[in-house]
Design a protein around this motif. Sequence first.
Motif, PDB file in Angstrom:
ATOM      1  N   ASP A  19       1.834  19.423  31.881  1.00  0.00           N
ATOM      2  CA  ASP A  19       0.579  19.808  32.527  1.00  0.00           C
ATOM      3  C   ASP A  19      -0.567  19.685  31.522  1.00  0.00           C
ATOM      4  O   ASP A  19      -0.780  20.567  30.693  1.00  0.00           O
ATOM      5  N   GLU A  20      -1.304  18.590  31.598  1.00  0.00           N
ATOM      6  CA  GLU A  20      -2.389  18.342  30.653  1.00  0.00           C
ATOM      7  C   GLU A  20      -3.454  19.432  30.721  1.00  0.00           C
ATOM      8  O   GLU A  20      -4.126  19.728  29.721  1.00  0.00           O
ATOM      9  N   ASN A  21      -3.609  20.053  31.884  1.00  0.00           N
ATOM     10  CA  ASN A  21      -4.640  21.087  32.038  1.00  0.00           C
ATOM     11  C   ASN A  21      -4.413  22.272  31.102  1.00  0.00           C
ATOM     12  O   ASN A  21      -5.374  22.949  30.718  1.00  0.00           O
ATOM     13  N   LYS A  22      -3.172  22.518  30.712  1.00  0.00           N
ATOM     14  CA  LYS A  22      -2.899  23.627  29.798  1.00  0.00           C
ATOM     15  C   LYS A  22      -3.461  23.324  28.406  1.00  0.00           C
ATOM     16  O   LYS A  22      -3.991  24.221  27.738  1.00  0.00           O
ATOM     17  N   TRP A  23      -3.339  22.081  27.968  1.00  0.00           N
ATOM     18  CA  TRP A  23      -3.946  21.707  26.692  1.00  0.00           C
ATOM     19  C   TRP A  23      -5.465  21.761  26.783  1.00  0.00           C
ATOM     20  O   TRP A  23      -6.135  22.273  25.882  1.00  0.00           O
ATOM     21  N   LEU A  24      -6.010  21.249  27.882  1.00  0.00           N
ATOM     22  CA  LEU A  24      -7.466  21.249  28.041  1.00  0.00           C
ATOM     23  C   LEU A  24      -8.011  22.666  28.062  1.00  0.00           C
ATOM     24  O   LEU A  24      -9.072  22.949  27.487  1.00  0.00           O
ATOM     25  N   ALA A  25      -7.285  23.590  28.697  1.00  0.00           N
ATOM     26  CA  ALA A  25      -7.731  24.978  28.739  1.00  0.00           C
ATOM     27  C   ALA A  25      -7.704  25.597  27.342  1.00  0.00           C
ATOM     28  O   ALA A  25      -8.634  26.321  26.947  1.00  0.00           O
ATOM     29  N   ASN A  37     -10.569  24.025  25.294  1.00  0.00           N
ATOM     30  CA  ASN A  37     -11.874  24.543  25.725  1.00  0.00           C
ATOM     31  C   ASN A  37     -12.069  25.996  25.289  1.00  0.00           C
ATOM     32  O   ASN A  37     -13.183  26.401  24.922  1.00  0.00           O
TER      33      ASN A  37
END
Length: 263
Positions: free
Chosen positions: A235-241, A244
């Motif tokens: 889940d790329e969104n976990k890295w992005l979160a 950020n």
Amino acid sequence: MSQSTSSKPLALITGASTGIGATYADRLAKRGYDLILVARDGVKLEQLAAKLSSENRVKARAFTADLTNATSLASLEQLILDTPQISLLVNNAGTILPGGFKNSAVDAIDGLIRLNVTSLARLSRVALDGLKTHANGAIINIASVLALAPEISDPVYTASKAFVLTFTQSLQIELADSGVYFQVVLPAATRTDIWAKGGKKIEDIPGVMEVEELVDAALVGFDNKETVTIPPLQDENKWLALDNARKALTPEFLQSHAAPRYR
């Protein structure tokens, strides 16, 4: 090394005799790169260079070097300076400690830092000016997911990979206008001989990725110009979160006074 008349791009790969480095060599040869392969094991390097040259009609050269040795490292640096055709540097060479911090000799700790940190930073700087002259100049640095997980592994290896991650991110920011692309790759456990060197059984490690899948995924990230590539992260969104959230802290650091909890 004399200047080549080849029109092919030229990549230099450290730690190229086995594992991730050898697989990068294979994949880049298939993409039409000429190669300079660097590692301590000259016999394996020569065999790999001959194989890749024959199979892919590229020029592959072996350069034996121990990057923990100052004289040997200096010889590689001079090679890079003498070879402005290099358009891609893959800093893959690295090692682990067989025991934790308290069970490791001081010289072993120093050797790991020389290889995982010092040589990577030095080679990146030495190669930089030449890479700027290429339309697609790039540096790929191999870190580890342990850079984000200090709970898992020994302090020295984990910290060395945290350096590689932060170093690459900072390079991309400072040199955004240089034309050079910087990528850091964060593998998790990968099936290479590094585990045996560290005295660990690969069978005891959960979630081991095959080295070919790791490198192929990393090259997709390279083609997409990612700064940070984490092949096992679903889940790329976990890295992005996470990234950020880290960036949101920066304004909080720029304070003239200590926080109330410290008064």
